[in-house]
Design a protein around this motif. Sequence first.
Motif, PDB file in Angstrom:
ATOM      1  N   LEU A   1       8.884   6.746   1.417  1.00 51.38           N
ATOM      2  CA  LEU A   1       9.150   8.018   0.755  1.00 51.38           C
ATOM      3  C   LEU A   1      10.642   8.352   0.701  1.00 51.38           C
ATOM      4  O   LEU A   1      11.127   8.914  -0.293  1.00 51.38           O
ATOM      5  N   LEU A   2      11.375   8.024   1.731  1.00 55.01           N
ATOM      6  CA  LEU A   2      12.766   8.454   1.833  1.00 55.01           C
ATOM      7  C   LEU A   2      13.651   8.014   0.664  1.00 55.01           C
ATOM      8  O   LEU A   2      14.498   8.797   0.208  1.00 55.01           O
ATOM      9  N   PRO A   3      13.505   6.799   0.127  1.00 55.57           N
ATOM     10  CA  PRO A   3      14.391   6.416  -0.980  1.00 55.57           C
ATOM     11  C   PRO A   3      14.175   7.201  -2.271  1.00 55.57           C
ATOM     12  O   PRO A   3      15.064   7.226  -3.127  1.00 55.57           O
ATOM     13  N   VAL A   4      13.011   7.817  -2.441  1.00 54.40           N
ATOM     14  CA  VAL A   4      12.715   8.479  -3.720  1.00 54.40           C
ATOM     15  C   VAL A   4      12.673  10.000  -3.625  1.00 54.40           C
ATOM     16  O   VAL A   4      12.740  10.676  -4.657  1.00 54.40           O
ATOM     17  N   ALA A   5      12.574  10.564  -2.442  1.00 56.87           N
ATOM     18  CA  ALA A   5      12.473  12.013  -2.272  1.00 56.87           C
ATOM     19  C   ALA A   5      13.834  12.621  -1.940  1.00 56.87           C
ATOM     20  O   ALA A   5      14.738  11.945  -1.451  1.00 56.87           O
ATOM     21  N   ASP A   6      13.961  13.906  -2.207  1.00 58.01           N
ATOM     22  CA  ASP A   6      15.166  14.611  -1.775  1.00 58.01           C
ATOM     23  C   ASP A   6      15.174  14.770  -0.259  1.00 58.01           C
ATOM     24  O   ASP A   6      16.211  14.655   0.387  1.00 58.01           O
TER      25      ASP A   6
ATOM     26  N   THR B   1       0.826  -1.209   0.000  1.00 59.20           N
ATOM     27  CA  THR B   1       0.000   0.000   0.000  1.00 59.20           C
ATOM     28  C   THR B   1       0.857   1.253   0.000  1.00 59.20           C
ATOM     29  O   THR B   1       0.601   2.194  -0.765  1.00 59.20           O
ATOM     30  N   VAL B   2       1.897   1.298   0.839  1.00 60.46           N
ATOM     31  CA  VAL B   2       2.722   2.509   0.881  1.00 60.46           C
ATOM     32  C   VAL B   2       3.544   2.651  -0.400  1.00 60.46           C
ATOM     33  O   VAL B   2       3.781   3.769  -0.871  1.00 60.46           O
TER      34      VAL B   2
END
Length: 303
Positions: free
Chosen positions: A70-75, A40-41
């Motif tokens: 989120l952390l692996p893909v966001a700045d 889901t996330v």
Amino acid sequence: MSENGTARLLGPADVRVLADRLGLSPTKKLGQNFVHDANTVRKIVKVAGVDGDDVVLEVGPGLGSLTLALLPVADRVHAVEIDPVLAGQLADTVADRAPDLADRLTVTAADALRIGAADLAVPGRPDRAGTAGTALPSVIVANLPYNVAVPVLLHLLAELPGIESGLVMVQAEVADRLAARPGSKEYGAPSAKLAWYADARRAGPVPRAVFWPVPGVDSGLLAFRRHDPPAGADRAATFAVIEAAFAQRRKALRGALAGWAGSPPAAEAALRAAGIDPTARAERLSVADFARVAAARPGAGDR
């Protein structure tokens, strides 16, 4: 642009272990229903379209299920959490499960209804526009607490003009209302106010079984992208018309806006000046229509 790292996502057993360690009993008051399903996330992050240039604002990160995705893909991820116990734990969870990404996370223990841009600036980091020393959010991705989802979303869009888009999980019927168009039965004040800031659409359902505890309502994803408000319009004045019109939505606008305008004839005059049929009802008007009515109110130009 960030380089991809890895994170060990939380599963149902991990969520319960963390909750037990913290002595956590989810509260309805804070709208606490924690996602424990990795698929889901991952889906939420994919649908949100987050990339390595984005600074993500996550409201209500809880135990960190979505944060870790989120952390692996966001700045950068700026997490705002009202529960001080959860806020204190989040950095430790990330350090344990995504140690090479821990420097991308900032946690603020605060009520999202009371934060502004000054609370979210990260010293020394540029934002998406290249302004040094701000790193303000460009995207909202969040499992919003259901009891305050609408006011939180509207507040953040008002306070953070750098937010370009977002994907939020909310109660299914709230998602329907926020994405509704004029003329539909779900269209109301929340729909019209959100339309001031952004175009919104439903982005899929979320099963009850992916939450702990299992909620008593269905959930859904709402995607939005910011656009310019009606040209030359005043937001406060427009929102006042929206609120008055939908407070008595079964009435024709001539009557529903009588208190706002001062009398039924004054309301009718403002409506006709705006090119709106005084016998129409609120659900027929777009946010641009409401803005024209606000501007046509006697004395509006004196503000």
